[in-house]
Design a protein around this motif. Sequence first.
Motif, mmCIF file in Angstrom:
data_model
loop_
_atom_site.group_PDB
_atom_site.id
_atom_site.type_symbol
_atom_site.label_atom_id
_atom_site.label_comp_id
_atom_site.label_asym_id
_atom_site.label_seq_id
_atom_site.Cartn_x
_atom_site.Cartn_y
_atom_site.Cartn_z
ATOM 1 N N GLY A 88 0.794 -1.220 0.000
ATOM 2 C CA GLY A 88 0.000 0.000 0.000
ATOM 3 C C GLY A 88 0.825 1.267 0.000
ATOM 4 O O GLY A 88 0.307 2.340 0.258
ATOM 5 N N GLY A 89 2.131 1.166 -0.258
ATOM 6 C CA GLY A 89 2.964 2.350 -0.275
ATOM 7 C C GLY A 89 3.202 2.938 1.096
ATOM 8 O O GLY A 89 3.383 4.129 1.243
ATOM 9 N N TYR A 90 3.158 2.101 2.123
ATOM 10 C CA TYR A 90 3.324 2.557 3.498
ATOM 11 C C TYR A 90 4.355 1.680 4.178
ATOM 12 O O TYR A 90 4.345 0.454 4.026
ATOM 13 C CB TYR A 90 1.988 2.483 4.233
ATOM 14 N N GLN A 91 5.266 2.286 4.918
ATOM 15 C CA GLN A 91 6.323 1.553 5.609
ATOM 16 C C GLN A 91 6.130 1.651 7.117
ATOM 17 O O GLN A 91 5.914 2.740 7.654
ATOM 18 C CB GLN A 91 7.691 2.111 5.229
ATOM 19 N N VAL A 92 6.215 0.508 7.787
ATOM 20 C CA VAL A 92 6.095 0.445 9.243
ATOM 21 C C VAL A 92 7.372 -0.175 9.796
ATOM 22 O O VAL A 92 7.854 -1.189 9.286
ATOM 23 C CB VAL A 92 4.868 -0.399 9.665
ATOM 24 N N LEU A 93 7.930 0.460 10.825
ATOM 25 C CA LEU A 93 9.144 -0.041 11.472
ATOM 26 C C LEU A 93 8.877 -0.296 12.946
ATOM 27 O O LEU A 93 8.194 0.487 13.605
ATOM 28 C CB LEU A 93 10.280 0.978 11.350
ATOM 29 N N ILE A 94 9.422 -1.393 13.445
ATOM 30 C CA ILE A 94 9.414 -1.677 14.882
ATOM 31 C C ILE A 94 10.869 -1.767 15.307
ATOM 32 O O ILE A 94 11.607 -2.638 14.822
ATOM 33 C CB ILE A 94 8.665 -2.983 15.210
ATOM 34 N N ASP A 95 11.302 -0.878 16.170
ATOM 35 C CA ASP A 95 12.692 -0.779 16.604
ATOM 36 C C ASP A 95 13.644 -0.728 15.405
ATOM 37 O O ASP A 95 14.708 -1.341 15.396
ATOM 38 C CB ASP A 95 13.063 -1.948 17.527
ATOM 39 N N GLY A 96 13.237 0.001 14.350
ATOM 40 C CA GLY A 96 14.081 0.197 13.183
ATOM 41 C C GLY A 96 14.040 -0.932 12.171
ATOM 42 O O GLY A 96 14.686 -0.852 11.131
ATOM 43 N N LYS A 97 13.292 -2.007 12.454
ATOM 44 C CA LYS A 97 13.198 -3.132 11.515
ATOM 45 C C LYS A 97 11.831 -3.111 10.849
ATOM 46 O O LYS A 97 10.814 -2.911 11.507
ATOM 47 C CB LYS A 97 13.432 -4.449 12.242
ATOM 48 N N GLU A 98 11.820 -3.356 9.531
ATOM 49 C CA GLU A 98 10.577 -3.232 8.781
ATOM 50 C C GLU A 98 9.595 -4.351 9.122
ATOM 51 O O GLU A 98 9.938 -5.526 9.125
ATOM 52 C CB GLU A 98 10.848 -3.235 7.285
ATOM 53 N N LEU A 99 8.375 -3.930 9.402
ATOM 54 C CA LEU A 99 7.243 -4.843 9.543
ATOM 55 C C LEU A 99 6.494 -4.780 8.224
ATOM 56 O O LEU A 99 5.993 -3.726 7.849
ATOM 57 C CB LEU A 99 6.328 -4.403 10.690
ATOM 58 N N HIS A 100 6.446 -5.867 7.504
ATOM 59 C CA HIS A 100 5.759 -5.864 6.212
ATOM 60 C C HIS A 100 4.256 -5.764 6.447
ATOM 61 O O HIS A 100 3.680 -6.585 7.149
ATOM 62 C CB HIS A 100 6.104 -7.124 5.422
ATOM 63 N N VAL A 101 3.660 -4.738 5.867
ATOM 64 C CA VAL A 101 2.222 -4.515 5.973
ATOM 65 C C VAL A 101 1.627 -4.462 4.578
ATOM 66 O O VAL A 101 2.329 -4.194 3.598
ATOM 67 C CB VAL A 101 1.885 -3.217 6.744
ATOM 68 N N MET A 102 0.337 -4.725 4.502
ATOM 69 C CA MET A 102 -0.347 -4.701 3.220
ATOM 70 C C MET A 102 -1.759 -4.180 3.425
ATOM 71 O O MET A 102 -2.415 -4.519 4.408
ATOM 72 C CB MET A 102 -0.408 -6.115 2.631
ATOM 73 N N GLN A 103 -2.212 -3.353 2.502
ATOM 74 C CA GLN A 103 -3.572 -2.850 2.559
ATOM 75 C C GLN A 103 -4.475 -3.756 1.731
ATOM 76 O O GLN A 103 -4.170 -4.085 0.588
ATOM 77 C CB GLN A 103 -3.649 -1.414 2.038
ATOM 78 N N ASN A 104 -5.568 -4.194 2.332
ATOM 79 C CA ASN A 104 -6.543 -5.032 1.640
ATOM 80 C C ASN A 104 -7.429 -4.178 0.746
ATOM 81 O O ASN A 104 -7.469 -2.958 0.866
ATOM 82 C CB ASN A 104 -7.417 -5.775 2.660
ATOM 83 N N GLY A 105 -8.180 -4.819 -0.104
ATOM 84 C CA GLY A 105 -9.079 -4.123 -1.019
ATOM 85 C C GLY A 105 -10.160 -3.331 -0.310
ATOM 86 O O GLY A 105 -10.655 -2.340 -0.829
ATOM 87 N N ASP A 106 -10.538 -3.761 0.899
ATOM 88 C CA ASP A 106 -11.589 -3.051 1.634
ATOM 89 C C ASP A 106 -11.047 -1.908 2.480
ATOM 90 O O ASP A 106 -11.773 -1.281 3.228
ATOM 91 C CB ASP A 106 -12.388 -4.018 2.507
ATOM 92 N N GLY A 107 -9.733 -1.635 2.373
ATOM 93 C CA GLY A 107 -9.136 -0.521 3.102
ATOM 94 C C GLY A 107 -8.538 -0.902 4.440
ATOM 95 O O GLY A 107 -7.903 -0.080 5.084
#
Length: 142
Positions: A88-107
């Motif tokens: 979804g073009g959004y980056q999430v980090l936990i203690d500097g390490k990337e948490l892979h996130v994804m936006q579903n079709g319903d938002g």
Amino acid sequence: MSQLSRRSALGITATAVAGLGLAGTAYAATSTAPAAGVRPAGEDHAGHTGGGMDHGGHTAPAPFDEVYQGRRIQGAPAQGGAHGGHHGGYQVLIDGKELHVMQNGDGTWISVVNHYETFATPHAVARAAVVELQGATLVPLA
């Protein structure tokens, strides 16, 4: 003519109840009202929409940076689409390490830590991942 046995009557009743349950679930899924606890994408916990537009033309969630349960969580629109835009073009980090996130079709949003649970915002996903990790270190995906 055959008689209706107790076993047949129970089977018919169970089938009818299951059918009604599925019909009710399908009706609830197609309802225009949002499900309980689900907010449209782009709203924070107070119901405010974030600024900016993501690559899909939808309102991008607001950036965040906080310490939650002793872990630093950060989120912001991704720069450059490092993973082909699948999150979804959004980056999430936990203690500097990337948490892979994804936006579903319903938002709604999911992560690799909470893959079967949806959340209204990446901020909520990050907080849920911290709770789920229970102090464990987030291991980046290769």
